[in-house]
Design an enzyme around this catalytic site. Structure first.
Site, PDB file in Angstrom:
ATOM      1  N   ARG A  71      44.040  27.507  35.793  1.00 42.10           N
ATOM      2  CA  ARG A  71      42.843  27.759  36.748  1.00 42.10           C
ATOM      3  C   ARG A  71      41.800  27.113  36.041  1.00 42.10           C
ATOM      4  NH1 ARG A  71      42.283  33.944  36.952  1.00 42.10           N
ATOM      5  NH2 ARG A  71      44.023  33.966  38.186  1.00 42.10           N
ATOM      6  N   ARG A 140      35.142  36.067  33.195  1.00 40.13           N
ATOM      7  CA  ARG A 140      35.921  35.120  34.255  1.00 40.13           C
ATOM      8  C   ARG A 140      34.917  34.376  34.936  1.00 40.13           C
ATOM      9  NH1 ARG A 140      41.201  36.885  35.033  1.00 40.13           N
ATOM     10  NH2 ARG A 140      41.906  37.898  33.517  1.00 40.13           N
ATOM     11  N   LYS A 232      39.825  42.184  31.052  1.00 45.68           N
ATOM     12  CA  LYS A 232      38.900  41.181  31.929  1.00 45.68           C
ATOM     13  C   LYS A 232      37.469  41.887  32.340  1.00 45.68           C
ATOM     14  CE  LYS A 232      42.373  40.794  35.101  1.00 45.68           C
ATOM     15  NZ  LYS A 232      43.114  40.493  36.001  1.00 45.68           N
ATOM     16  N   LYS A 234      34.505  40.744  35.301  1.00 42.94           N
ATOM     17  CA  LYS A 234      34.161  39.865  36.489  1.00 42.94           C
ATOM     18  C   LYS A 234      32.439  40.008  36.806  1.00 42.94           C
ATOM     19  CE  LYS A 234      38.754  39.520  38.087  1.00 42.94           C
ATOM     20  NZ  LYS A 234      39.676  39.715  38.868  1.00 42.94           N
ATOM     21  N   CYS A 453      46.857  36.904  48.890  1.00 43.63           N
ATOM     22  CA  CYS A 453      46.815  36.298  47.348  1.00 43.63           C
ATOM     23  C   CYS A 453      48.292  35.228  47.281  1.00 43.63           C
ATOM     24  CB  CYS A 453      46.984  37.276  46.476  1.00 43.63           C
ATOM     25  SG  CYS A 453      48.458  38.222  46.623  1.00 43.63           S
ATOM     26  N   CYS A 459      53.769  34.183  41.466  1.00 42.19           N
ATOM     27  CA  CYS A 459      53.271  35.371  40.681  1.00 42.19           C
ATOM     28  C   CYS A 459      54.390  36.203  39.996  1.00 42.19           C
ATOM     29  CB  CYS A 459      52.149  36.158  41.654  1.00 42.19           C
ATOM     30  SG  CYS A 459      51.708  37.420  40.683  1.00 42.19           S
ATOM     31  N   CYS A 498      51.027  42.894  45.664  1.00 42.55           N
ATOM     32  CA  CYS A 498      51.254  44.074  44.634  1.00 42.55           C
ATOM     33  C   CYS A 498      49.871  44.581  44.841  1.00 42.55           C
ATOM     34  CB  CYS A 498      51.797  43.539  43.483  1.00 42.55           C
ATOM     35  SG  CYS A 498      50.239  43.194  42.339  1.00 42.55           S
ATOM     36  N   CYS A 502      44.270  41.199  44.263  1.00 36.63           N
ATOM     37  CA  CYS A 502      43.614  39.808  44.092  1.00 36.63           C
ATOM     38  C   CYS A 502      42.908  39.399  45.350  1.00 36.63           C
ATOM     39  CB  CYS A 502      44.807  38.883  43.397  1.00 36.63           C
ATOM     40  SG  CYS A 502      45.385  39.324  41.903  1.00 36.63           S
TER      41      CYS A 502
HETATM   42 FE1  SRM Z   1      44.359  38.398  40.309  1.00 32.22          FE
HETATM   43  C1  SRM Z   1      46.621  39.100  37.931  1.00 32.22           C
HETATM   44  C2  SRM Z   1      46.050  35.636  41.202  1.00 32.22           C
HETATM   45  C3  SRM Z   1      41.648  37.436  41.843  1.00 32.22           C
HETATM   46  C4  SRM Z   1      43.017  41.730  40.060  1.00 32.22           C
HETATM   47  N1  SRM Z   1      45.973  37.528  39.673  1.00 32.22           N
HETATM   48  C5  SRM Z   1      46.709  37.913  38.560  1.00 32.22           C
HETATM   49  C6  SRM Z   1      47.829  36.833  38.074  1.00 32.22           C
HETATM   50  C7  SRM Z   1      47.358  35.950  37.181  1.00 32.22           C
HETATM   51  C8  SRM Z   1      49.205  37.437  37.854  1.00 32.22           C
HETATM   52  C9  SRM Z   1      49.454  37.656  36.405  1.00 32.22           C
HETATM   53  O1  SRM Z   1      48.683  38.243  35.706  1.00 32.22           O
HETATM   54  O2  SRM Z   1      50.567  37.028  36.078  1.00 32.22           O
HETATM   55  C10 SRM Z   1      48.062  36.256  39.561  1.00 32.22           C
HETATM   56  C11 SRM Z   1      48.458  34.764  39.771  1.00 32.22           C
HETATM   57  C12 SRM Z   1      49.073  34.754  40.998  1.00 32.22           C
HETATM   58  C13 SRM Z   1      49.474  32.990  41.026  1.00 32.22           C
HETATM   59  O3  SRM Z   1      50.588  32.551  41.011  1.00 32.22           O
HETATM   60  O4  SRM Z   1      48.409  32.183  41.232  1.00 32.22           O
HETATM   61  C14 SRM Z   1      46.390  36.424  40.338  1.00 32.22           C
HETATM   62  N2  SRM Z   1      43.698  36.656  41.133  1.00 32.22           N
HETATM   63  C15 SRM Z   1      44.380  35.705  41.624  1.00 32.22           C
HETATM   64  C16 SRM Z   1      43.950  34.911  42.478  1.00 32.22           C
HETATM   65  C17 SRM Z   1      44.575  33.636  42.389  1.00 32.22           C
HETATM   66  C18 SRM Z   1      44.178  35.459  44.060  1.00 32.22           C
HETATM   67  C19 SRM Z   1      43.737  34.613  45.285  1.00 32.22           C
HETATM   68  O5  SRM Z   1      44.479  34.805  46.226  1.00 32.22           O
HETATM   69  O6  SRM Z   1      43.297  33.776  45.254  1.00 32.22           O
HETATM   70  C20 SRM Z   1      42.551  35.098  42.143  1.00 32.22           C
HETATM   71  C21 SRM Z   1      42.042  34.103  41.195  1.00 32.22           C
HETATM   72  C22 SRM Z   1      40.635  34.577  40.853  1.00 32.22           C
HETATM   73  C23 SRM Z   1      39.803  33.672  39.882  1.00 32.22           C
HETATM   74  O7  SRM Z   1      39.845  32.559  40.300  1.00 32.22           O
HETATM   75  O8  SRM Z   1      39.528  33.928  38.874  1.00 32.22           O
HETATM   76  C24 SRM Z   1      42.616  36.464  41.883  1.00 32.22           C
HETATM   77  N3  SRM Z   1      42.702  39.329  40.995  1.00 32.22           N
HETATM   78  C25 SRM Z   1      41.643  38.771  41.847  1.00 32.22           C
HETATM   79  C26 SRM Z   1      40.771  39.875  42.295  1.00 32.22           C
HETATM   80  C27 SRM Z   1      39.672  39.588  43.158  1.00 32.22           C
HETATM   81  C28 SRM Z   1      38.468  39.285  42.382  1.00 32.22           C
HETATM   82  O9  SRM Z   1      38.221  38.953  41.258  1.00 32.22           O
HETATM   83  O10 SRM Z   1      37.273  39.343  43.422  1.00 32.22           O
HETATM   84  C29 SRM Z   1      41.106  41.169  41.630  1.00 32.22           C
HETATM   85  C30 SRM Z   1      40.739  42.297  42.131  1.00 32.22           C
HETATM   86  C31 SRM Z   1      39.332  42.797  41.358  1.00 32.22           C
HETATM   87  C32 SRM Z   1      39.311  43.280  39.751  1.00 32.22           C
HETATM   88  O11 SRM Z   1      39.645  42.558  39.067  1.00 32.22           O
HETATM   89  O12 SRM Z   1      39.624  44.551  39.897  1.00 32.22           O
HETATM   90  C33 SRM Z   1      42.390  40.723  40.916  1.00 32.22           C
HETATM   91  N4  SRM Z   1      44.558  40.185  39.115  1.00 32.22           N
HETATM   92  C34 SRM Z   1      44.184  41.297  39.374  1.00 32.22           C
HETATM   93  C35 SRM Z   1      45.010  42.350  38.476  1.00 32.22           C
HETATM   94  C36 SRM Z   1      44.662  43.810  38.135  1.00 32.22           C
HETATM   95  C37 SRM Z   1      43.623  44.012  37.506  1.00 32.22           C
HETATM   96  C38 SRM Z   1      43.149  45.404  36.912  1.00 32.22           C
HETATM   97  O13 SRM Z   1      42.233  45.826  36.599  1.00 32.22           O
HETATM   98  O14 SRM Z   1      44.236  46.195  37.071  1.00 32.22           O
HETATM   99  C39 SRM Z   1      45.650  41.507  37.779  1.00 32.22           C
HETATM  100  C40 SRM Z   1      46.960  42.164  36.784  1.00 32.22           C
HETATM  101  C41 SRM Z   1      46.249  42.201  35.413  1.00 32.22           C
HETATM  102  O15 SRM Z   1      45.141  42.017  35.064  1.00 32.22           O
HETATM  103  O16 SRM Z   1      47.225  42.732  34.586  1.00 32.22           O
HETATM  104  C42 SRM Z   1      45.927  40.134  38.114  1.00 32.22           C
HETATM  105 FE1  SF4 Z   2      50.214  38.490  42.201  1.00 33.45          FE
HETATM  106 FE2  SF4 Z   2      49.844  41.083  42.744  1.00 33.45          FE
HETATM  107 FE3  SF4 Z   2      47.467  39.195  42.431  1.00 33.45          FE
HETATM  108 FE4  SF4 Z   2      49.149  39.036  44.627  1.00 33.45          FE
HETATM  109  S1  SF4 Z   2      48.130  40.939  44.024  1.00 33.45           S
HETATM  110  S2  SF4 Z   2      48.495  37.374  43.094  1.00 33.45           S
HETATM  111  S3  SF4 Z   2      51.061  39.475  43.915  1.00 33.45           S
HETATM  112  S4  SF4 Z   2      49.105  40.201  40.931  1.00 33.45           S
END
Ligand code: SRM
Ligand code: SF4
Length: 584
Positions: A71, A140, A232, A234, A453, A459, A498, A502
């Site tokens: 990323r 981030r 994390k 943000k 997502c 993922c 899930c 995201c």
């Molecule tokens: Fe996310 C984890 C993709 C924005 C909440 N996110 C992941 C991972 C890295 C899976 C992993 O940990 O193994 C995913 C990678 C999937 C892949 O194959 O690419 C992933 N997140 C994404 C992206 C690519 C989704 C998208 O459709 O674009 C976004 C990348 C953002 C970036 O460029 O930095 C992305 N993730 C978000 C957001 C939205 C936002 O930030 O505006 C959220 C919800 C807001 C938040 O953070 O609460 C989000 N991602 C999570 C979480 C849950 C965190 C939590 O507090 O519980 C995880 C899981 C974790 O961290 O353990 C996670």
């Molecule tokens: Fe993966 Fe869940 Fe984030 Fe989708 S919402 S990219 S399934 S961690």
């Protein structure tokens, strides 16, 4: 002063404390030609370097095929054309041939083989970008409005976002020693890299400030300490009335305050976050609280103070409970204000009134105040690819080569090309049409607002499909709109594989949250302004029943809505919600 606790710290905390430069054994693994993956603690350490270990989930039945996702960091989603051309080339050489625009305005490279990681990250840095701290327990990518800075206010907000980005980068030198100084490759990209460097005036905006030193002269990171954030973190910037970055979902948000035509400061928001776990009631999505008003001069000092409060009060014994949103929820906003006042030496003045009127990107042409134009393009699920007659990736490469606009990634996974000369408009439009990309100009207000997502196959956490099924499901939702007599009207629909959230389904008008293969929890009632959370309407809806459930709601909405009432606003207050069973 860390929060006292009886419970043992998480494994990640011990791991960080033992290796605060975050190097793990990454160097050794890279040097081992037999290694096809990172293992053990390194799976966690590499996240701080912008890398996720993944395996192709479509192939699991026949064994695990490892690769990584990388990323980038792009404050406000800004990517100069020359840098974009380097990414385009690298995605073909080292990744799966696509670039993925994320919901936080970055690019992801998927399917990167172990032997390609060094060359990829080295080249990204050579092009004066970075992957440092785009994942991990750190701040981030900093989001900011993606419309071009066509006036002094948007330019000032963009400048503040970059200043804060740099201040909040971790000061470890391991990243640069491993990926920049430690990788020697000649990929023959000299000319492309030189142009990318020139496009950012030969300066990397993502270079962390120099490390601090302790009394013995050893390097330390005074802000992050040895164990970084508990989780994390943000940060985003928004300019009302457009909430295109979904500011309330961030741990920390800066909402521009404009008085007399000037940016005078920001309203500070703290405590947003969406991730939850199915069946774990202690986890929940939350929108940020409005804390108070800060001046532009306080952007960094206040940001650092909020980071310190998370550092000291975030729960380091349970990673599911470690985000700053839980501190705000459990200790209360007044406690937080008082704690921040202690950090700053004085309380913040009250926030100034502000109002968001909507979110989402403008598609098609808009004239900039400097006479140039910007072009909003719909990128389905953020995936920049060539597929059959749809040759988006080739078209975007040619546009970068021939016209050199600034590429701006939006927080709804779309793309804005800015600073285009009037004389180039027709040629750019023709080029996109000739490459089968007519849809990018006018996707309509359902596709254009939608987000999904990545989920399967990359993922590791996904429970259900998302990106791969979303276009078809959205098509059925559009059909249901037509059938109910309000086809083409704006609707914010988002899907995730899930409950981590995201693609931010928890504040969409309609959100689908993967529960199991082919099944989704249906969330309803967020609003278009991004200021209200959706609620669980129905659990585990099979994908093929979605059009039926949504269709019935649309019919009722069409009959009952008041003039101009959005679906999310109607459904939030409508008598359609399942009635809870009376307590025994
Ligand atoms: Fe996310 C984890 C993709 C924005 C909440 N996110 C992941 C991972 C890295 C899976 C992993 O940990 O193994 C995913 C990678 C999937 C892949 O194959 O690419 C992933 N997140 C994404 C992206 C690519 C989704 C998208 O459709 O674009 C976004 C990348 C953002 C970036 O460029 O930095 C992305 N993730 C978000 C957001 C939205 C936002 O930030 O505006 C959220 C919800 C807001 C938040 O953070 O609460 C989000 N991602 C999570 C979480 C849950 C965190 C939590 O507090 O519980 C995880 C899981 C974790 O961290 O353990 C996670
Ligand atoms: Fe993966 Fe869940 Fe984030 Fe989708 S919402 S990219 S399934 S961690």
């Amino acid at each position: 002063m860390e929060k006292p606790t009886e419970k043992p710290l998480t494994k990640n905390e011990t791991m960080k404390a033992e290796k605060p430069d975050l190097s793990g054994t990454i160097r050794e693994t890279l040097a081992n030609p037999e290694a096809d993956r990172f293992s053990g603690d390194d799976e966690q350490f590499i996240k701080f370097h912008g890398i996720y270990q993944q395996d192709d989930r479509d192939k699991r039945k026949t064994g695990k095929e490892y690769s990584v996702m990388v990323r980038t960091r792009q404050t406000g989603g800004i990517v100069p054309a020359a840098q974009y051309l380097v990414y385009d080339e690298l995605s073909g050489r080292f990744a799966n041939g696509t670039l993925r625009i994320t919901s936080r305005q970055t690019f992801q490279f998927h399917g990167v083989a172990q032997r390609g990681i060094g060359s990829l990250i080295k080249s990204i840095n050579d092009a004066l970008s970075s992957t440092l701290a785009t994942c991990g327990d750190v701040n981030r990518n900093v989001t900011a409005p993606s419309n071009p800075p066509i006036d002094a206010i948007t330019q000032a907000v963009e400048d503040d976002a970059f200043t804060l980005t740099r201040a909040l980068l971790p000061k470890t030198t391991a990243y640069h020693s491993i990926w920049v100084d430690g990788v020697q490759v000649d990929l023959g990209l000299g000319e492309k890299i030189a142009k990318a460097r020139a496009s950012v005036d030969q300066t990397n905006p993502y270079l962390p400030p120099p490390a601090d030193h302790d009394d013995s002269g050893a390097p330390v990171d005074k802000l992050y300490g040895k164990t970084y954030r508990p989780r994390k973190f943000k940060t985003g910037f928004a300019i009302p009335p457009n909430n295109d970055v979904d500011i309330f979902t961030n741990d920390m948000g800066y909402v521009a305050v404009i008085e007399g035509g000037k940016l005078v400061g920001y309203n500070l928001l703290v405590g947003g976050g969406l991730g939850t776990s199915h069946g774990n009631k202690a986890t929940y999505p939350r929108l940020a609280d409005v804390i108070g008003f800060i001046t532009r001069e306080q952007v960094v000092t206040v940001g650092e103070a909020v980071i310190r409060i998370h550092r000291d009060w975030g729960d380091r014994t349970d990673r599911k409970h470690a985000r700053i949103k839980y501190v705000l929820q459990e200790k209360g906003v007044e406690w937080f204000r008082a704690e921040l006042a202690k950090e700053l030496g004085a309380p913040l003045p009250a926030a100034k009134p502000f109002l968001f009127k909507g979110q989402g990107d403008a598609f098609g042409w808009t004239k900039q105040t400097d006479g140039n134009w910007f072009l909003g393009l719909f990128i389905e699920t953020g995936r920049v690819k060539d597929a059959g007659t749809y040759q988006l990736k080739t078209a975007l490469r040619k546009i970068a080569e021939q016209f050199g606009p600034v590429y701006r990634l939006t927080a709804t996974q779309n793309l804005i090309l800015s600073d285009i000369k009037e004389a180039d408009k027709a040629a750019i439009e023709k080029l996109l049409h000739d490459h089968g990309c007519g849809i990018v100009f006018n996707p309509g207000l359902v596709k254009g607002r939608g987000m999904a997502c990545p989920a399967l196959p990359t993922c590791g956490l996904s429970l259900a499909e998302s990106e791969r099924v979303f276009p078809a499901i959205l098509g059925k939702i559009e059909d249901a709109q037509d059938a109910a007599g309000f086809g083409g009207e704006e609707l914010v629909v988002r899907m995730t594989g899930c409950p981590n959230g995201c693609a931010r389904p928890y504040n969409a008008e309609i959100g689908f949250v993967g529960k199991a293969p082919g099944k989704y929890n249906l969330m309803l009632g967020g609003n278009r302004e991004g200021t209200r959370l959706a609620r669980l309407f129905k659990e585990s809806v099979p994908a093929d029943e979605i059009p039926v459930v949504i269709g019935a709601l649309f019919n009722q909405y069409a009959k009952e809505r008041t003039a101009g009432q959005a679906f999310g606003d109607w459904v939030d207050g409508a008598a359609v919600w399942p009635v809870a069973a009376p307590q025994a």
